[in-house]
Design a protein around this motif. Structure first.
Motif, PDB file in Angstrom:
ATOM      1  N   GLY A   1       0.896  -1.179   0.027  1.00 15.26           N
ATOM      2  CA  GLY A   1      -0.078   0.029  -0.001  1.00 15.26           C
ATOM      3  C   GLY A   1       0.859   1.206  -0.035  1.00 15.26           C
ATOM      4  O   GLY A   1       0.639   2.153  -0.840  1.00 15.26           O
ATOM      5  N   LEU A   2       1.939   1.122   0.799  1.00 11.42           N
ATOM      6  CA  LEU A   2       2.755   2.375   0.998  1.00 11.42           C
ATOM      7  C   LEU A   2       3.529   2.480  -0.424  1.00 11.42           C
ATOM      8  O   LEU A   2       3.594   3.674  -1.002  1.00 11.42           O
ATOM      9  N   PHE A   3       4.116   1.548  -1.120  1.00 13.26           N
ATOM     10  CA  PHE A   3       4.758   1.623  -2.333  1.00 13.26           C
ATOM     11  C   PHE A   3       3.850   2.107  -3.417  1.00 13.26           C
ATOM     12  O   PHE A   3       4.350   2.971  -4.113  1.00 13.26           O
ATOM     13  N   SER A   4       2.547   1.778  -3.304  1.00 14.45           N
ATOM     14  CA  SER A   4       1.852   2.358  -4.396  1.00 14.45           C
ATOM     15  C   SER A   4       1.216   3.635  -4.154  1.00 14.45           C
ATOM     16  O   SER A   4       1.247   4.738  -5.029  1.00 14.45           O
ATOM     17  N   ASN A   5       0.632   4.159  -2.951  1.00 20.96           N
ATOM     18  CA  ASN A   5       0.287   5.476  -2.908  1.00 20.96           C
ATOM     19  C   ASN A   5       1.171   6.471  -2.389  1.00 20.96           C
ATOM     20  O   ASN A   5       0.965   7.719  -2.314  1.00 20.96           O
ATOM     21  N   GLU A   6       2.226   5.939  -1.717  1.00 20.48           N
ATOM     22  CA  GLU A   6       3.400   6.917  -1.374  1.00 20.48           C
ATOM     23  C   GLU A   6       3.275   7.697  -0.154  1.00 20.48           C
ATOM     24  O   GLU A   6       3.981   8.697  -0.303  1.00 20.48           O
ATOM     25  N   ALA A   7       1.925   7.634   0.528  1.00 17.88           N
ATOM     26  CA  ALA A   7       1.601   8.520   1.670  1.00 17.88           C
ATOM     27  C   ALA A   7       2.631   8.444   2.556  1.00 17.88           C
ATOM     28  O   ALA A   7       2.760   7.491   3.140  1.00 17.88           O
ATOM     29  N   GLY A   8       3.085   9.649   2.805  1.00 18.28           N
ATOM     30  CA  GLY A   8       4.318   9.729   4.066  1.00 18.28           C
ATOM     31  C   GLY A   8       5.489   9.371   3.529  1.00 18.28           C
ATOM     32  O   GLY A   8       6.517   9.733   4.527  1.00 18.28           O
ATOM     33  N   MET A   9       5.803   8.914   2.257  1.00 17.14           N
ATOM     34  CA  MET A   9       7.153   8.660   1.787  1.00 17.14           C
ATOM     35  C   MET A   9       7.899   9.890   1.605  1.00 17.14           C
ATOM     36  O   MET A   9       9.191   9.797   1.654  1.00 17.14           O
ATOM     37  N   GLY A  10       7.372  11.018   1.277  1.00 20.73           N
ATOM     38  CA  GLY A  10       8.184  12.317   0.999  1.00 20.73           C
ATOM     39  C   GLY A  10       8.301  12.374  -0.569  1.00 20.73           C
ATOM     40  O   GLY A  10       8.940  13.306  -1.217  1.00 20.73           O
ATOM     41  N   SER A  11       7.639  11.624  -1.355  1.00 24.96           N
ATOM     42  CA  SER A  11       7.877  11.748  -2.801  1.00 24.96           C
ATOM     43  C   SER A  11       6.781  12.627  -3.512  1.00 24.96           C
ATOM     44  O   SER A  11       7.330  13.627  -4.181  1.00 24.96           O
ATOM     45  N   ALA A  12       5.578  12.484  -3.117  1.00 25.03           N
ATOM     46  CA  ALA A  12       4.664  13.427  -3.857  1.00 25.03           C
ATOM     47  C   ALA A  12       4.872  14.982  -3.621  1.00 25.03           C
ATOM     48  O   ALA A  12       4.587  15.686  -4.515  1.00 25.03           O
ATOM     49  N   PRO A  13       5.393  15.204  -2.266  1.00 29.56           N
ATOM     50  CA  PRO A  13       5.513  16.731  -2.220  1.00 29.56           C
ATOM     51  C   PRO A  13       6.517  17.209  -2.982  1.00 29.56           C
ATOM     52  O   PRO A  13       6.206  18.452  -3.240  1.00 29.56           O
ATOM     53  N   ASN A  14       7.521  16.653  -3.614  1.00 34.22           N
ATOM     54  CA  ASN A  14       8.231  17.219  -4.616  1.00 34.22           C
ATOM     55  C   ASN A  14       7.485  17.750  -5.883  1.00 34.22           C
ATOM     56  O   ASN A  14       7.799  18.922  -6.329  1.00 34.22           O
ATOM     57  N   ALA A  15       6.460  17.043  -6.347  1.00 31.31           N
ATOM     58  CA  ALA A  15       5.312  17.544  -7.469  1.00 31.31           C
ATOM     59  C   ALA A  15       4.450  18.527  -6.608  1.00 31.31           C
ATOM     60  O   ALA A  15       4.189  19.564  -7.239  1.00 31.31           O
ATOM     61  N   ALA A  16       4.112  18.467  -5.571  1.00 33.39           N
ATOM     62  CA  ALA A  16       3.178  19.291  -4.997  1.00 33.39           C
ATOM     63  C   ALA A  16       3.741  20.696  -5.051  1.00 33.39           C
ATOM     64  O   ALA A  16       3.117  21.758  -4.757  1.00 33.39           O
ATOM     65  N   ALA A  17       5.034  20.843  -4.596  1.00 25.88           N
ATOM     66  CA  ALA A  17       5.624  22.057  -4.605  1.00 25.88           C
ATOM     67  C   ALA A  17       5.811  22.837  -5.768  1.00 25.88           C
ATOM     68  O   ALA A  17       5.693  24.078  -5.540  1.00 25.88           O
ATOM     69  N   THR A  18       5.768  22.315  -6.892  1.00 26.67           N
ATOM     70  CA  THR A  18       5.793  22.803  -8.194  1.00 26.67           C
ATOM     71  C   THR A  18       4.604  23.537  -8.646  1.00 26.67           C
ATOM     72  O   THR A  18       4.760  24.549  -9.441  1.00 26.67           O
ATOM     73  N   ALA A  19       3.336  23.381  -7.917  1.00 21.28           N
ATOM     74  CA  ALA A  19       2.118  24.124  -8.256  1.00 21.28           C
ATOM     75  C   ALA A  19       2.107  25.442  -7.913  1.00 21.28           C
ATOM     76  O   ALA A  19       2.479  25.880  -6.853  1.00 21.28           O
ATOM     77  N   GLU A  20       1.575  26.255  -8.642  1.00 25.70           N
ATOM     78  CA  GLU A  20       1.034  27.668  -8.193  1.00 25.70           C
ATOM     79  C   GLU A  20      -0.440  27.846  -7.857  1.00 25.70           C
ATOM     80  O   GLU A  20      -1.503  27.555  -8.784  1.00 25.70           O
ATOM     81  N   VAL A  21      -0.702  27.850  -6.582  1.00 26.94           N
ATOM     82  CA  VAL A  21      -2.029  27.928  -6.020  1.00 26.94           C
ATOM     83  C   VAL A  21      -2.097  29.131  -5.062  1.00 26.94           C
ATOM     84  O   VAL A  21      -1.194  29.819  -4.700  1.00 26.94           O
ATOM     85  N   SER A  22      -3.763  29.362  -4.733  1.00 27.75           N
ATOM     86  CA  SER A  22      -3.823  30.590  -3.961  1.00 27.75           C
ATOM     87  C   SER A  22      -3.491  30.429  -2.452  1.00 27.75           C
ATOM     88  O   SER A  22      -3.304  31.236  -1.669  1.00 27.75           O
ATOM     89  N   HIS A  23      -3.438  28.979  -2.112  1.00 22.92           N
ATOM     90  CA  HIS A  23      -3.461  28.632  -0.968  1.00 22.92           C
ATOM     91  C   HIS A  23      -2.825  27.247  -0.679  1.00 22.92           C
ATOM     92  O   HIS A  23      -3.045  26.332  -1.423  1.00 22.92           O
ATOM     93  N   PRO A  24      -1.701  27.351   0.300  1.00 19.74           N
ATOM     94  CA  PRO A  24      -1.072  25.905   0.206  1.00 19.74           C
ATOM     95  C   PRO A  24      -2.170  24.702   0.652  1.00 19.74           C
ATOM     96  O   PRO A  24      -1.799  23.599   0.308  1.00 19.74           O
ATOM     97  N   ALA A  25      -3.049  24.715   1.439  1.00 20.76           N
ATOM     98  CA  ALA A  25      -3.983  23.923   1.878  1.00 20.76           C
ATOM     99  C   ALA A  25      -4.694  23.255   0.632  1.00 20.76           C
ATOM    100  O   ALA A  25      -5.071  22.006   0.618  1.00 20.76           O
ATOM    101  N   LYS A  26      -4.887  24.027  -0.321  1.00 20.40           N
ATOM    102  CA  LYS A  26      -5.405  23.402  -1.606  1.00 20.40           C
ATOM    103  C   LYS A  26      -4.732  22.350  -2.418  1.00 20.40           C
ATOM    104  O   LYS A  26      -5.288  21.292  -2.801  1.00 20.40           O
ATOM    105  N   GLN A  27      -3.458  22.590  -2.356  1.00 20.31           N
ATOM    106  CA  GLN A  27      -2.585  21.322  -3.141  1.00 20.31           C
ATOM    107  C   GLN A  27      -2.562  20.261  -2.119  1.00 20.31           C
ATOM    108  O   GLN A  27      -2.410  19.205  -2.487  1.00 20.31           O
ATOM    109  N   GLY A  28      -2.520  20.407  -0.752  1.00 23.73           N
ATOM    110  CA  GLY A  28      -2.593  19.510   0.108  1.00 23.73           C
ATOM    111  C   GLY A  28      -3.782  18.683  -0.023  1.00 23.73           C
ATOM    112  O   GLY A  28      -3.520  17.169  -0.119  1.00 23.73           O
ATOM    113  N   LEU A  29      -5.208  19.206  -0.378  1.00 26.32           N
ATOM    114  CA  LEU A  29      -6.180  18.568  -0.575  1.00 26.32           C
ATOM    115  C   LEU A  29      -6.225  17.873  -1.844  1.00 26.32           C
ATOM    116  O   LEU A  29      -6.572  16.635  -1.917  1.00 26.32           O
TER     117      LEU A  29
END
Length: 463
Positions: free
Chosen positions: A264-292
């Motif tokens: 499950g962790l290998f597949s969804n990567e939640a908590g592994m620290g990989s997806a945040p690298n992609a999340a950081a590239t987004a331009e959004v009006s509020h950080p919580a939106k990209q978190g959601l």
């Protein structure tokens, strides 16, 4: 070597990771007041709303960041990893994949929100991730460097060997193809992209992969509709085996939990620290939106796609057959599809996994490159890393499945523990951001963000 790695994995996954992942997922779920359930509707709303995109002058759109991280999630873990979990842990492993996904969704919200808070500008827009919030939020560059090394090794090297290994097994099953010629072809294709900067192959892959994913889900949906009457018995089997109420071909309680959480962790990567690298590239009006938005990716990956794969395998025959089968990983999924649709379906899965896994090889490489630049922007180091990536693609294609997955489990565990420590320490920042988002949405429906809204302002540059 395999025995040593398995011994280390046994300690980490039997005792440490299971406790840490479940505990911290529950902790974040309570601390964020069940954000992954309470704001489920918001995940879809902010994914497409115009306000999320601001004027989009730089960086990626929220939807693009979502697809980047989702593309890296969907693939080997969903098709091959799920098969391994069921074969080694029994049907009950599926239940524990769901649990780690539902709790891990809160963890994903925290890490991706933090990535947005602590992102920095670069020539293409923004970059960030765990290494950056460790350096800026925790004021601990050494920890950031340790994570950067871990993710570079895990994704650029070990996970890429898993991807190429799965391709090798799939083509061996469908085309009876020798692994060495395939290894050379994969190595050349990888080298062309990461050395030559030729983006055409990557662009074509990015176009085809979503189409293949939709076709895969369509076939899965057809199978589920045809076998709809058998689904209640399927759920009963999953729940019974999840708690060891009844053993099926040796799929015990401990094995079900361990394999469910691992895969499950290998597949969804939640908590592994990989997806945040992609999340950081987004331009959004509020950080919580990209978190959601990134939280939604966890649901799509595990609850939708992994579940579909698991149901298809379990509907293909008696559990005692697939748990004692000589087929490995992706071959089990191919065999299940062939049982439902005929031999052409197994070939389709081979082609699909080639596209999924190869696109992941390219994406994993860039995760490593970004974190190498965090450590030190050095062209010689980058060249050595690129050569190592190509070498690991060859190694993974021809190596035994057990070795590459064991290496993946070990490196993934180390990487996850570093990241989970950091986001636990910074969770108050994520909570302040969430409270600010909820307050502004309720009062003004104006969800722009400023660092003045959080108590811990140090290291925040872009807000």
């Amino acid at each position: 070597m395999l025995d040593i790695i398995n011994s280390m994995n046994n300690v980490l996954w039997s005792y440490v990771l299971i406790i840490v992942l479940l505990s911290i997922g529950l902790y974040f779920t309570i601390k964020m007041k069940f954000v992954q359930f309470r704001l489920f509707g918001d995940m879809f709303r902010v994914l497409f709303e115009k306000d999320s995109y601001k004027k989009q002058k730089k960086g990626t759109t929220p939807f693009q960041a979502f697809t980047i991280s989702t593309a890296s999630r969907i693939g080997t873990g969903n098709l091959g990893g799920v098969a391994i979990a069921i074969a080694m842990g029994g049907p009950g492993a599926v239940f524990w994949m769901w649990i780690i996904s539902l709790l891990g969704a809160a963890t994903s919200f925290v890490e991706s929100t933090l990535a947005q808070v602590y992102k920095v500008p670069d020539k293409d827009g923004f970059r960030g991730g765990p290494a950056y919030y460790m350096e800026r939020g925790l004021k601990n560059r050494k920890l950031g460097v340790a994570f950067a090394i871990a993710i570079t090794f895990t994704y650029g090297l070990v996970f890429n060997s898993v991807q190429s290994n799965t391709i090798g097994l799939a083509f061996e099953e469908s085309f009876n193809m020798s692994k060495w010629p395939l290894a050379i072809v994969l190595a050349i294709m990888t080298a062309i992209i990461i050395f030559g900067g030729i983006k055409r192959i990557a662009s074509v892959t990015q176009l085809i992969v979503p189409i293949m994913a939709l076709l895969y889900l369509l076939l899965a949906f057809i199978i589920l509709i045809v076998n709809f009457s058998e689904l209640p018995a399927l759920f009963t089997m999953i729940f019974e085996n999840a708690f060891g109420i009844r053993q099926i071909a040796g799929g015990g309680f401990g094995a079900a939990i361990m394999m469910g959480i691992k895969r499950g962790l290998f597949s969804n990567e939640a908590g592994m620290g990989s997806a945040p690298n992609a999340a950081a590239t987004a331009e959004v009006s509020h950080p919580a939106k990209q978190g959601l938005i990134q939280t939604l990716g966890v649901f799509v990956d595990t609850v939708v796609i992994c579940s579909a794969t698991a149901f298809i395998i379990m509907l293909a025959g008696d559990p005692s057959e697939y748990m004692h089968s000589d087929l490995q990983g992706i071959q089990l999924t191919q065999n299940a599809f062939a049982t439902h649709f005929g031999d052409w379906a197994g070939i389709f899965i081979a082609v699909a996994i080639f596209l999924f896994a190869f696109s992941s090889v390219v994406g994993n490489y860039y995760y490593g490159e970004t974190n190498l630049q965090f450590i030190k922007d050095n062209k010689n180091h980058l060249t050595i890393y690129r050569i190592a990536v190509v070498a690991m693609v060859i190694f993974g294609t021809v190596a035994k499945m057990e070795l590459v997955w064991a290496l993946a489990d070990l490196s993934m565990a180390i990487m996850a523990l570093i990241n989970l420590y950091a986001i636990f320490r910074l969770s108050n920042v994520a909570k302040d951001v969430l409270l600010d988002y909820l307050r502004k949405r309720k009062e003004k429906d104006e969800t722009t963000f400023s660092k003045e809204e959080v108590r811990q302002k140090q290291g925040i540059e872009m807000w």
